[in-house]
Design a protein around this motif. Structure first.
Motif, mmCIF file in Angstrom:
data_model
loop_
_atom_site.group_PDB
_atom_site.id
_atom_site.type_symbol
_atom_site.label_atom_id
_atom_site.label_comp_id
_atom_site.label_asym_id
_atom_site.label_seq_id
_atom_site.Cartn_x
_atom_site.Cartn_y
_atom_site.Cartn_z
ATOM 1 N N VAL A 15 0.837 -1.203 0.000
ATOM 2 C CA VAL A 15 0.000 0.000 0.000
ATOM 3 C C VAL A 15 0.874 1.256 0.000
ATOM 4 O O VAL A 15 0.601 2.223 -0.721
ATOM 5 C CB VAL A 15 -0.975 0.000 1.202
ATOM 6 N N SER A 16 1.946 1.244 0.802
ATOM 7 C CA SER A 16 2.819 2.424 0.852
ATOM 8 C C SER A 16 3.509 2.640 -0.493
ATOM 9 O O SER A 16 3.647 3.776 -0.959
ATOM 10 C CB SER A 16 3.854 2.286 1.977
ATOM 11 N N PHE A 17 3.882 1.526 -1.136
ATOM 12 C CA PHE A 17 4.476 1.621 -2.476
ATOM 13 C C PHE A 17 3.480 2.232 -3.454
ATOM 14 O O PHE A 17 3.817 3.069 -4.299
ATOM 15 C CB PHE A 17 4.893 0.224 -2.951
ATOM 16 N N ALA A 50 7.748 14.759 -0.979
ATOM 17 C CA ALA A 50 7.020 14.468 0.260
ATOM 18 C C ALA A 50 6.346 13.106 0.168
ATOM 19 O O ALA A 50 6.387 12.309 1.117
ATOM 20 C CB ALA A 50 5.987 15.559 0.533
ATOM 21 N N ALA A 51 5.728 12.826 -0.993
ATOM 22 C CA ALA A 51 5.075 11.527 -1.172
ATOM 23 C C ALA A 51 6.113 10.406 -1.083
ATOM 24 O O ALA A 51 5.865 9.350 -0.495
ATOM 25 C CB ALA A 51 4.360 11.478 -2.519
ATOM 26 N N GLY A 86 8.332 5.881 1.663
ATOM 27 C CA GLY A 86 9.535 5.196 2.148
ATOM 28 C C GLY A 86 9.450 4.891 3.642
ATOM 29 O O GLY A 86 9.815 3.799 4.086
ATOM 30 N N ALA A 87 8.942 5.838 4.414
ATOM 31 C CA ALA A 87 8.857 5.653 5.865
ATOM 32 C C ALA A 87 7.957 4.466 6.211
ATOM 33 O O ALA A 87 8.309 3.630 7.064
ATOM 34 C CB ALA A 87 8.328 6.929 6.525
ATOM 35 N N GLY A 113 -6.375 -2.323 -2.669
ATOM 36 C CA GLY A 113 -6.062 -3.308 -3.707
ATOM 37 C C GLY A 113 -4.697 -3.950 -3.512
ATOM 38 O O GLY A 113 -4.588 -5.182 -3.488
ATOM 39 N N PRO A 114 -3.646 -3.148 -3.329
ATOM 40 C CA PRO A 114 -2.311 -3.723 -3.131
ATOM 41 C C PRO A 114 -2.236 -4.628 -1.903
ATOM 42 O O PRO A 114 -1.480 -5.603 -1.902
ATOM 43 C CB PRO A 114 -1.421 -2.487 -2.965
#
Lengths: 259, 307
Positions: free
Chosen positions: B41-43, B206-207, B212-213, B256-257
């Motif tokens: 999801v973060s990716f 920023a995104a 990454g965090a 979805g991810p």
């Protein structure tokens, strides 16, 4: 109320070369507040380069751009927009994957400097103002439509609403009627004209269709081979023999609004 | 009720009931699903919302994993304190690395952006491999053990859920925020968005840092569960994992991810337990899924649910 006499846009000696081509050979332009200025010229005259240089997409080799009394030469697009200069594109340029409402909201959020807020719900912000702007350009009822699914003319209207969301004092429209049928063109430019008048926005637009130009322009600047060939009121420009020479074969100039 | 919310409620119910029904082995797999769901999801905040395809996201997952592991192994704090700080350390380290990588990478777009993230990842992989004193080199860091009851899979499972759940909620708020809608506009038309007064690079950066965090947090949650970290986690092949998960689940849906991650992890476990040719079988299955469902699993759902 006292009229501000500083020109809204003052361009001096703007020049730009691409390889061997001198696209702009030192263009001067002064636009007073409240004007509806048309920039015309045959293909390759440098109209688009001129627009893109004023609006920060292209850096000039020489010359300066003063916007509302402030030197903005070479300024980045987002800074120019925040300073009050809006623009639209020749090839319609909206956010296709977003709804019409969201398209305008993005612009309103950026204008209110809220694009960095990461927790608030965007859908709830500026929704009313977005709907107002959509109604102003005749898109009431299309709020939820994806911008990419709107008809070409409606996308042009949406682009106008996006530009107006930034509360510009000057609006630069690059061929606002490109790709439209003749009748639709006059309607479209009349809409821009009416809205700009109502909001007190000065306009500069490039245009191919002389009927459109003569319908609304307060003054006309003719570019030819990267230089200003002539400038004046519609009547003066139409009567100018040099202009007629450049447009030889294009009788539209002489016929004016009947084209 | 919108699709994402239905999916979220469903996922939460299933997730809460799971440990009672599963063996320790499957609880361990469920933890892996949870960690990789956050990773994917973060990716996808970058890919699905910002239109940025990072080829080096394993770097942040890996940096987070190492940071979490080092906090537990080398910080010198009491085990409980070190463990509690591990997720924060992971996020901070991954964010810091993402800030540097992102600073250079967002200067380019498309495939060149991807190549820059790829190059930085190889750099970090080499560091993980060669900085033996810190990372254990090729041997990695092994034998990590959460303190006290957390060593039991069912308890760690709750910890993972309690960490990843709020993290997903934060990302959900983010993609629906003014920043999120600006990201989507940026993906749709990067030139136009400048002309509403948005500075493209700073929003992309920023995104990138946020993404990454949270990838780093996912790395730490997984590392402390599996008990080890290896440099291969930062290798370029590892960066394909979140891409496949996101595409499999559907990049245009928030969860979805996460669904893609669940399918991927479970498929891998089931198939690798049956044949040594499991990568071949996985490849064929993923190929079939992507060809049959170009919008991913959630795309299928949406099409059926659409009026």
């Amino acid at each position: 109320m006292r009229a501000d006499m500083t020109p809204i846009l003052h361009v001096r000696g703007l020049a730009r070369r691409f390889g061997g081509l001198q696209a702009l050979g030192g263009v001067d332009l002064e636009v007073a507040r409240g004007e509806f200025r048309a920039i015309i010229g045959p293909n390759g005259a440098g109209k688009s380069t001129f627009f893109n240089t004023i609006t920060g997409l292209i850096r000039p080799d020489a010359g300066s751009v003063t916007f509302a009394g402030r030197d903005v030469t070479g300024m980045a697009p987002d800074d120019l927009v925040r300073a009050g200069m809006g623009r639209t594109f020749q090839i319609t340029s909206v956010f296709a994957d977003l709804s019409a409402q969201e398209n305008v909201q993005v612009a309103l959020l950026a204008h209110a400097r809220q694009s960095w807020r990461m927790w608030a719900r965007a859908a709830a912000l500026h929704a009313e103002r977005a709907a107002e702007l959509l109604a102003l350009v005749g898109l009431a009822g299309s709020e939820a439509r994806h911008a990419g699914t709107l008809a070409h003319g409606d996308q042009k209207r949406l682009e106008l609403a996006i530009a107006l969301a930034g509360e510009p004092t000057l609006l630069l429209l690059d061929e606002p009627t490109a790709g439209m049928a003749a009748q639709e063109r006059i309607e479209s430019i009349s809409l821009v004209h009416r809205v700009a008048r109502a909001l007190g926005v000065s306009c500069v637009f490039t245009e191919h269709d002389m009927a459109v130009v003569f319908a609304v322009a307060t003054r006309i600047t003719v570019l030819h081979q990267g230089r200003v060939l002539a400038e004046g009121t519609p009547a003066e420009v139409r009567a100018n023999p040099q202009v007629q020479q450049v447009y030889l074969g294009e009788s539209v100039i002489a016929e004016g609004v009947h084209a | 009720m919108n699709r994402s919310r239905t999916l979220a409620v469903l996922a939460a119910l299933v997730a809460a009931a799971l440990p009672a029904a599963l063996s320790d082995f499957w609880i361990f797999i469920a933890i892996e699903v949870i960690a990789f769901a956050l990773y994917a999801v973060s990716f996808n905040v970058l890919l699905g919302y910002g239109g940025m395809l990072s080829f080096g996201h394993a770097a942040f997952f890996g940096v987070g994993a190492y940071a979490g592991a080092l906090m537990v192994r080398k910080s010198g704090f009491a085990p409980e304190a070190a463990f509690a700080l591990a997720p924060l350390a992971a996020m901070a380290a991954a964010a810091a690395v993402a800030a540097v990588v992102g600073f250079f990478s967002v200067r380019r777009s498309g495939i060149y952006f991807g190549m820059l993230t790829f190059a930085f990842q190889m750099l970090l992989y080499t560091i993980a491999l060669k900085a033996t004193g810190l990372t254990g080199g090729d041997d990695g860091i092994t034998g990590l053990k959460p303190p006290g009851a957390l060593a039991r899979p069912a308890v760690y499972y709750v910890f993972a859920l309690a960490t990843v759940g709020p993290a997903l909620y934060v990302l959900y708020r983010l993609v629906n925020s003014p920043f999120g809608i600006t990201l989507r506009a940026l993906k749709a038309n990067p030139r136009r968005v400048q002309y509403v007064g948005v500075d493209v690079r700073s929003h992309q950066l920023a995104a990138f840092v946020v993404s990454g965090a949270f990838a780093g947090l996912a790395g730490a949650v997984f590392a402390l569960s599996s008990g080890n970290v290896f440099p291969a986690w930062l290798n370029w092949t590892a960066s394909a994992t979140p891409i496949v998960m996101a595409v499999l689940g559907g990049v245009s849906s928030f969860l979805g991810p996460a669904l893609g991650a669940a399918v991927y992890v479970v498929l891998e476990v089931v198939i690798s337990g049956r044949t040594e040719y499991w990568p071949l079988v996985m490849g064929v299955i993923i190929l079939a899924l992507v060809l049959l469902m170009p919008a991913g699993l959630t795309g299928l759902w949406r099409r059926r649910g659409a009026p």
